[in-house]
Write an enzyme that holds these catalytic residues in place. Structure first.
Site, PDB file in Angstrom:
ATOM      1  N   TYR A 159       0.817  -1.213   0.000  1.00  0.00           N
ATOM      2  CA  TYR A 159       0.000   0.000   0.000  1.00  0.00           C
ATOM      3  C   TYR A 159       0.851   1.264   0.000  1.00  0.00           C
ATOM      4  CZ  TYR A 159      -4.282  -2.661   0.711  1.00  0.00           C
ATOM      5  OH  TYR A 159      -5.338  -3.513   0.544  1.00  0.00           O
ATOM      6  N   LYS A 235       3.314 -13.863   6.350  1.00  0.00           N
ATOM      7  CA  LYS A 235       3.579 -14.871   5.322  1.00  0.00           C
ATOM      8  C   LYS A 235       5.088 -15.058   5.213  1.00  0.00           C
ATOM      9  CE  LYS A 235       2.062 -17.713   2.141  1.00  0.00           C
ATOM     10  NZ  LYS A 235       1.532 -19.010   2.577  1.00  0.00           N
ATOM     11  N   ASP A 335      -2.264 -17.495   5.545  1.00  0.00           N
ATOM     12  CA  ASP A 335      -3.281 -18.330   4.914  1.00  0.00           C
ATOM     13  C   ASP A 335      -3.932 -19.275   5.923  1.00  0.00           C
ATOM     14  OD1 ASP A 335      -0.712 -19.390   4.969  1.00  0.00           O
ATOM     15  OD2 ASP A 335      -1.055 -20.759   3.317  1.00  0.00           O
ATOM     16  N   ASP A 359      -5.998  -6.181   5.496  1.00  0.00           N
ATOM     17  CA  ASP A 359      -7.131  -5.869   4.627  1.00  0.00           C
ATOM     18  C   ASP A 359      -7.989  -7.108   4.425  1.00  0.00           C
ATOM     19  OD1 ASP A 359      -8.795  -4.423   3.012  1.00  0.00           O
ATOM     20  OD2 ASP A 359      -7.319  -3.992   1.457  1.00  0.00           O
TER      21      ASP A 359
END
Length: 470
Positions: A159, A235, A335, A359
């Site tokens: 972002y 991640k 995930d 988000d």
């Protein structure tokens, strides 16, 4: 500060920061943006709820002085500017404010007005509490188990907007640099490797200072409100030096700055093993916390044993079950987290994560407790006191001026704002009144169509119903 197109309300005072603490007067001036599309309808219902709650709780001793500022379509129509500098100046001067949904301009220029405000005011925390209200329609069986607070990093990650179109000068320069200076990395590009004009390029910055200020805020919040854990969602198994660094920097900060108030999950296993058997060997403890220990190399085994030895230094302060009363710091792959917030949400409390993960998570969780229509949000800089609370949904222009949509997102964002200001009684009153109104099945169309025996209310009528239940 003087304003050309904005009227500063008479009789109000500014919130200020003094010696690191926010000083809120009884008559604060709070900037607000009505928003685009359904924004004016939602704001009209919400502001009545805020004012009524303040009046009910403080009997006229406190009063908000609302100061309208402009952004989005209304600003562009009036001033030819999607985000006038006066709007940024007002939020900067008066510290705390609230906004409705804004249209993102199509074409070149500002990619998102929301992102622009966050970056201009350095609002590095996107705070998204997600909690179920009894009676709200939900697609999951046990939505009442969802009670989480997300701290989403707001200024870095993808972002940051370092994103270059395929064929642009910037993209070509970056790709040519990789091809000549880092050929091994360049070979990881799968398509267009011979014709760099076919490849778009993005950069994902993740910094130690940006990470630490977010995670520090999440831990301080968890300690202040007696939450049970902070989960670092990342991640890092794939992006080891951005997302993985976020995880490592987070653990290091927690241990360095909050050592006597926290315990990491792996430390809890080690100390728990010691509590069960204080004669357990270093190696046996290591085998219990890492079942694959026997298949490790000697160097890897030594690393785990060193971890055990380091954790056992906490025995004087954390053993004997003392660690069970401390804030747990743990981590989870992004995930897997998206799966587990569905299958075992009770294991998550405060979540600290990077921008994109946050988000995804905040919107996915909102769906579990009734949808983004009642999902509140706040963008906060805890160091300066600046905060802009906001509706988290879009403008829904097809419903504009129909007095139809659910104002819950702005109402609950205002509740967050009042709580942030220390006006806890008014914030609590809004929560209780909203819960009662939903339990009475007097709701807007989005809930009414999913609830048996519900009475459908207009947006304005829903605001009136909440006020009657204060």
């Amino acid at each position: 500060m003087t304003y050309k197109n904005v009227t500063v309300p008479a009789g109000g005072s500014s919130i200020v920061m003094k010696d690191g603490a926010m000083q809120v007067p009884d008559n604060p001036i709070l900037p607000f943006i009505r928003g685009d599309g359904t924004g004016p309808d939602i704001w009209a219902a919400s502001v009545r709820v805020f004012d009524a709650a303040v009046e009910k709780c403080y009997g006229g001793k406190r009063k908000i002085h609302w100061m309208e500022v402009f952004a989005g379509e209304s600003a562009f129509r009036q001033f030819g500017d999607w985000l006038p500098q006066e709007t940024v100046d007002a939020f900067n001067q008066f510290l705390v404010g609230i906004k409705g949904p804004l249209t993102t301009p199509i074409g070149k220029g500002i990619r998102s007005l929301n992102v622009a405000l966050r970056q201009m005011l350095d609002l590095y925390v996107c705070l998204r509490p997600v909690k179920y209200f009894t009676g709200v329609p939900s697609p999951v069986k046990r939505p009442e188990k969802v009670d989480m607070v997300i701290f989403r990093e707001n200024t870095e990650d993808i972002y940051a907007g370092i994103d270059f179109e395929a064929g642009s000068d910037a993209a070509v320069k970056i790709l040519n640099f990789l091809r000549t200076e880092m050929p091994k990395e360049y070979k990881k590009v799968r398509f267009g490797i011979e014709a760099v004009t076919e490849i778009g390029v993005g950069v994902k910055p993740v910094s130690q200072p940006g990470t630490e200020r977010l995670i520090r805020s999440s831990i301080e919040y968890a300690l202040r409100f007696n939450r049970k854990s902070v989960t670092l969602v990342h991640k890092g198994n794939i992006m080891k030096f951005t997302e993985g660094a976020f995880r490592d920097w987070g653990y290091n900060l927690a241990k360095r700055e909050f050592r006597n108030q926290i315990i990491t999950q792996r430390e809890s296993w080690i100390i728990g093993n010691y509590d069960a058997n204080n004669g357990i060997s270093i190696e046996e403890n290591a085998k219990q916390i890492d079942p694959g220990y026997d298949m490790m190399t000697p160097a890897q085994q030594a690393e785990v044993c060193a971890e055990v030895e380091e954790a056992l230094k906490l025995v004087p302060t954390h053993a004997g079950g003392k660690w069970k009363k401390l804030l747990m710091i743990r981590d989870s792959i992004a995930d897997i987290t998206l799966q587990q917030v569905l299958t075992r949400p009770e294991e998550f409390d405060v979540i600290a994560t990077l921008n994109l993960n946050g988000d995804y998570l905040s919107d996915a969780l909102a769906a579990q407790v009734g949808g983004i229509g009642i999902a509140p949000g706040g963008n906060i800089n805890y160091m300066t006191g600046h905060a802009v609370f906001e509706a988290t949904h879009g403008t829904a222009p097809k419903y504009a001026n129909l007095d139809k949509v659910n104002p819950g997102s702005v109402i609950l964002s205002g509740e967050m704002m009042l709580r942030f200001m220390g006006w806890v009684e008014a914030a609590d009153a809004i929560i209780e009144a909203l819960e009662k109104t939903i339990a009475q099945k007097t709701v807007t169309y989005d809930f009414a169509r999913q609830m048996d025996g519900a009475k459908e209310l207009k947006c304005s009528e829903f605001g009136t119903a909440i006020i009657s239940n204060l």
